[in-house]
Scaffold this motif. Structure first.
Motif, PDB file in Angstrom:
ATOM      1  N   SER A 157       0.772  -1.079  -0.014  1.00  0.00           N
ATOM      2  CA  SER A 157      -0.008  -0.176   0.051  1.00  0.00           C
ATOM      3  C   SER A 157       0.765   1.136   0.049  1.00  0.00           C
ATOM      4  N   SER A 158       0.541   2.279  -0.755  1.00  0.00           N
ATOM      5  CA  SER A 158       1.146   3.438  -0.911  1.00  0.00           C
ATOM      6  C   SER A 158       0.354   4.498  -1.560  1.00  0.00           C
ATOM      7  N   SER A 159       0.909   5.669  -1.338  1.00  0.00           N
ATOM      8  CA  SER A 159       0.190   6.722  -2.018  1.00  0.00           C
ATOM      9  C   SER A 159       1.064   7.281  -3.361  1.00  0.00           C
ATOM     10  N   ASP A 160       0.756   7.086  -4.367  1.00  0.00           N
ATOM     11  CA  ASP A 160       1.545   7.214  -5.657  1.00  0.00           C
ATOM     12  C   ASP A 160       1.067   8.687  -6.409  1.00  0.00           C
ATOM     13  N   TRP A 161       2.120   9.534  -6.652  1.00  0.00           N
ATOM     14  CA  TRP A 161       1.757  10.562  -7.507  1.00  0.00           C
ATOM     15  C   TRP A 161       2.768  10.696  -8.626  1.00  0.00           C
ATOM     16  N   TRP A 162       2.675  10.079  -9.536  1.00  0.00           N
ATOM     17  CA  TRP A 162       3.496  10.034 -10.838  1.00  0.00           C
ATOM     18  C   TRP A 162       3.426  11.403 -11.468  1.00  0.00           C
ATOM     19  N   GLY A 163       4.445  11.734 -12.280  1.00  0.00           N
ATOM     20  CA  GLY A 163       4.341  12.904 -13.129  1.00  0.00           C
ATOM     21  C   GLY A 163       4.858  12.640 -14.674  1.00  0.00           C
ATOM     22  N   MET A 164       5.085  13.653 -15.399  1.00  0.00           N
ATOM     23  CA  MET A 164       5.434  13.628 -16.668  1.00  0.00           C
ATOM     24  C   MET A 164       6.611  12.767 -16.984  1.00  0.00           C
ATOM     25  N   ASP A 165       7.809  12.788 -15.813  1.00  0.00           N
ATOM     26  CA  ASP A 165       8.950  11.952 -15.944  1.00  0.00           C
ATOM     27  C   ASP A 165       8.451  10.448 -16.106  1.00  0.00           C
ATOM     28  N   LYS A 166       7.436   9.907 -15.585  1.00  0.00           N
ATOM     29  CA  LYS A 166       7.063   8.738 -16.005  1.00  0.00           C
ATOM     30  C   LYS A 166       5.918   8.363 -17.001  1.00  0.00           C
ATOM     31  N   GLY A 167       5.730   9.365 -17.791  1.00  0.00           N
ATOM     32  CA  GLY A 167       4.820   9.128 -18.766  1.00  0.00           C
ATOM     33  C   GLY A 167       3.183   9.155 -18.612  1.00  0.00           C
ATOM     34  N   ILE A 168       2.840   9.326 -17.263  1.00  0.00           N
ATOM     35  CA  ILE A 168       1.615   9.320 -17.088  1.00  0.00           C
ATOM     36  C   ILE A 168       0.690  10.445 -17.253  1.00  0.00           C
ATOM     37  N   VAL A 169       1.276  11.562 -17.719  1.00  0.00           N
ATOM     38  CA  VAL A 169       0.607  12.757 -18.255  1.00  0.00           C
ATOM     39  C   VAL A 169       1.297  13.466 -19.202  1.00  0.00           C
ATOM     40  N   ASP A 170       0.603  14.152 -20.100  1.00  0.00           N
ATOM     41  CA  ASP A 170       1.154  14.538 -21.278  1.00  0.00           C
ATOM     42  C   ASP A 170       0.202  15.877 -21.854  1.00  0.00           C
ATOM     43  N   ILE A 171       0.593  16.007 -23.102  1.00  0.00           N
ATOM     44  CA  ILE A 171      -0.438  16.945 -23.917  1.00  0.00           C
ATOM     45  C   ILE A 171      -0.667  16.575 -25.156  1.00  0.00           C
ATOM     46  N   ALA A 172      -1.812  16.560 -25.714  1.00  0.00           N
ATOM     47  CA  ALA A 172      -2.188  16.451 -26.872  1.00  0.00           C
ATOM     48  C   ALA A 172      -1.595  16.941 -28.002  1.00  0.00           C
TER      49      ALA A 172
ATOM     50  N   GLU B 107      11.825  19.728 -19.893  1.00  0.00           N
ATOM     51  CA  GLU B 107      12.332  20.119 -18.528  1.00  0.00           C
ATOM     52  C   GLU B 107      11.419  19.155 -17.582  1.00  0.00           C
ATOM     53  N   LEU B 108      10.283  18.977 -17.657  1.00  0.00           N
ATOM     54  CA  LEU B 108       9.341  18.456 -16.537  1.00  0.00           C
ATOM     55  C   LEU B 108       9.545  16.829 -16.861  1.00  0.00           C
ATOM     56  N   ALA B 109       9.625  16.413 -18.174  1.00  0.00           N
ATOM     57  CA  ALA B 109       9.777  15.116 -18.427  1.00  0.00           C
ATOM     58  C   ALA B 109      11.441  14.461 -17.858  1.00  0.00           C
ATOM     59  N   ALA B 110      12.169  15.624 -17.709  1.00  0.00           N
ATOM     60  CA  ALA B 110      13.475  15.272 -17.241  1.00  0.00           C
ATOM     61  C   ALA B 110      13.499  15.191 -15.657  1.00  0.00           C
ATOM     62  N   GLY B 111      12.207  15.682 -14.942  1.00  0.00           N
ATOM     63  CA  GLY B 111      12.306  15.708 -13.544  1.00  0.00           C
ATOM     64  C   GLY B 111      12.257  17.017 -12.902  1.00  0.00           C
ATOM     65  N   LYS B 112      12.637  17.917 -13.649  1.00  0.00           N
ATOM     66  CA  LYS B 112      12.653  19.217 -13.383  1.00  0.00           C
ATOM     67  C   LYS B 112      11.186  20.068 -13.230  1.00  0.00           C
ATOM     68  N   ASP B 113      10.640  19.917 -12.027  1.00  0.00           N
ATOM     69  CA  ASP B 113       9.289  20.252 -11.561  1.00  0.00           C
ATOM     70  C   ASP B 113       9.466  21.880 -11.258  1.00  0.00           C
ATOM     71  N   THR B 114       9.057  22.982 -12.046  1.00  0.00           N
ATOM     72  CA  THR B 114       9.072  24.304 -11.491  1.00  0.00           C
ATOM     73  C   THR B 114       7.844  25.016 -11.500  1.00  0.00           C
ATOM     74  N   VAL B 115       6.693  24.194 -11.956  1.00  0.00           N
ATOM     75  CA  VAL B 115       5.249  24.726 -11.992  1.00  0.00           C
ATOM     76  C   VAL B 115       5.033  25.494 -10.917  1.00  0.00           C
ATOM     77  N   PHE B 116       5.223  25.398  -9.642  1.00  0.00           N
ATOM     78  CA  PHE B 116       4.741  26.008  -8.298  1.00  0.00           C
ATOM     79  C   PHE B 116       6.075  26.809  -7.549  1.00  0.00           C
ATOM     80  N   ALA B 117       7.157  26.883  -8.457  1.00  0.00           N
ATOM     81  CA  ALA B 117       8.459  27.599  -7.992  1.00  0.00           C
ATOM     82  C   ALA B 117       8.098  29.008  -7.823  1.00  0.00           C
ATOM     83  N   GLY B 118       8.655  29.596  -6.562  1.00  0.00           N
ATOM     84  CA  GLY B 118       8.560  30.981  -6.334  1.00  0.00           C
ATOM     85  C   GLY B 118       9.225  32.038  -7.205  1.00  0.00           C
ATOM     86  N   PRO B 119       8.611  33.268  -7.110  1.00  0.00           N
ATOM     87  CA  PRO B 119       7.584  33.599  -6.500  1.00  0.00           C
ATOM     88  C   PRO B 119       6.105  33.413  -6.771  1.00  0.00           C
ATOM     89  N   VAL B 120       5.209  32.900  -5.791  1.00  0.00           N
ATOM     90  CA  VAL B 120       3.921  32.576  -6.218  1.00  0.00           C
ATOM     91  C   VAL B 120       3.092  33.442  -5.229  1.00  0.00           C
TER      92      VAL B 120
END
Length: 383
Positions: free
Chosen positions: A300-315, A335-348
């Motif tokens: 059991s776990s809580s998984d939150w995969w991102g673009m680096d694992k291919g679970i999300v993308d754009i058409a 950059e996101l696919a490489a694991g660099k997630d800056t979507v919510f990087a400050g300043p926000v």
């Protein structure tokens, strides 16, 4: 003597046929649609016996019709991705309301001997948890929630990353600087997506604002189309959404505006308007879970995969999106696919102008998962 030899030959032939029958190949993956929720509610007969051990049953429960686009459609593509996995059969039930109906359908699947059950809507969380306590030998996986148990995991994808990229496209294409967002329910998942979309738009166009209308629906084509029209009437020239139906896409095309789809590629419904969509690829995750269950290594776990694992993308981009815009968005995607997630990087900053993440900081996952506030540039209330 002759009769004795003939008897021996016949006995040998029968033995060979028996061994051949016992050694037939392992049953491969197949799909089956379970009875609709309404029909299942009327069933009172005992659950059928479980399938043979060689075929592990995997079930899926959807909140809306599968159709040919949207959230449940995307999940069902993930289910179909299991078709090449030996020793696995899949079944699904669509259009299951959240609440008592969901609990009944989940329990029905578990009673039939399903080994893994994926419940794919936020409102299925508590019903899934309750049934999981009754069937400790079944693995339950709940999508988009946060509660877990020894035999129940939670999973979702960082679709906000794809939202951010679609926001970049929308911010580049708007002329009015007003982006309309047809939103489902005021829960963290939806709010997080709106914020990511707004941040992406502001990345390329600081003047862009996002106006939000809540429908309180996951799938209601008429209501969602009307909500989009209300946003178009106040000047929005790009419409985004967080529901299953293509209603908002159709409204945008009828008005001559642009649109951004969700869950799956919605270009077929508005080819003259569709810029791109934030899409899911659930198959990579479903295959991973089922393989672990088969191997006896699932925990059991809580998984939150991102673009680096291919679970999300754009058409794919619509033909109206200029190459320079595509190149800029694809660079951010890399950059996101490489694991660099800056979507919510400050300043926000939030709507009130208060700092939620200073320069050099990034909003942590725990805060993203519980997000209940809008970023600066979003017009509307979080309720």
């Amino acid at each position: 003597m002759l009769m004795k030899r003939l008897a021996l030959v016949l006995a040998a032939a029968c033995l060979a046929l028996t061994l051949a029958a016992c050694g037939s190949g392992e049953k491969k993956a197949e799909e089956k649609k379970e009875a609709p929720a309404a029909a299942q509610a009327k069933q009172e007969a005992p659950a059928p016996a479980p399938a043979a051990e060689s075929a592990m049953q995997v079930g899926f429960i959807y909140v809306s019709p599968i159709g040919d686009a949207g959230y449940s459609f995307a999940h069902d593509l993930g289910r179909k991705a299991l078709a090449g996995m030996p020793g696995v059969t899949t079944s699904y039930v669509e259009s299951v309301p959240e609440g008592a109906d969901a609990e009944r359908i989940i329990r029905n699947m578990a009673a039939k001997g399903f080994k893994v059950i994926f419940t794919t809507s936020y409102g299925y969380m508590d019903p899934t948890l309750k049934v999981a306590g009754e069937f400790p030998d079944t693995v339950f996986m709940h999508c988009s929630g946060y509660k877990t148990a020894p035999n129940m995991g939670a999973y979702f994808g960082r679709i906000y990353q794809a939202r951010y990229l679609t926001g970049m496209v929308a911010g580049s294409m708007t002329k009015s600087n007003i982006l309309g967002y047809v939103a489902a329910f005021p829960i963290p998942e939806v709010i997080r997506g709106i914020n990511a979309f707004a941040l992406g738009a502001q990345k390329v166009n600081p003047k862009a604002e996002v106006r939000v209308v809540w429908t309180k629906t996951w799938y209601d084509p008429a209501t969602e189309k009307e909500a989009a029209k209300s946003l178009l009437d106040v000047g929005a020239d790009v419409i985004a959404q967080h529901q299953d139906s293509p209603g908002p896409q159709e409204a945008a095309q009828e008005k001559g505006a642009y649109s951004v789809g969700y869950n799956s590629d919605m270009s077929a419904f508005a080819p003259k308007s569709h810029l791109t969509s934030a899409i899911w690829n659930w198959g990579v995750y479903y295959a991973n879970v089922v393989e672990k269950v088969k191997a006896g290594t699932w925990k059991s776990s809580s998984d939150w995969w991102g673009m680096d694992k291919g679970i999300v993308d754009i058409a794919p981009f619509g033909p109206m999106v200029p190459k320079e815009v595509q190149d800029k968005v694809l660079a951010a995607k890399a950059e996101l696919a490489a694991g660099k997630d800056t979507v919510f990087a400050g300043p926000v900053l939030d709507q009130k102008g208060e700092t939620r993440a200073a320069a050099g900081q990034t909003i942590p996952d725990a805060d993203l998962l519980g997000m209940t506030w809008f970023v600066k540039g979003v017009v509307g209330a979080t309720e």
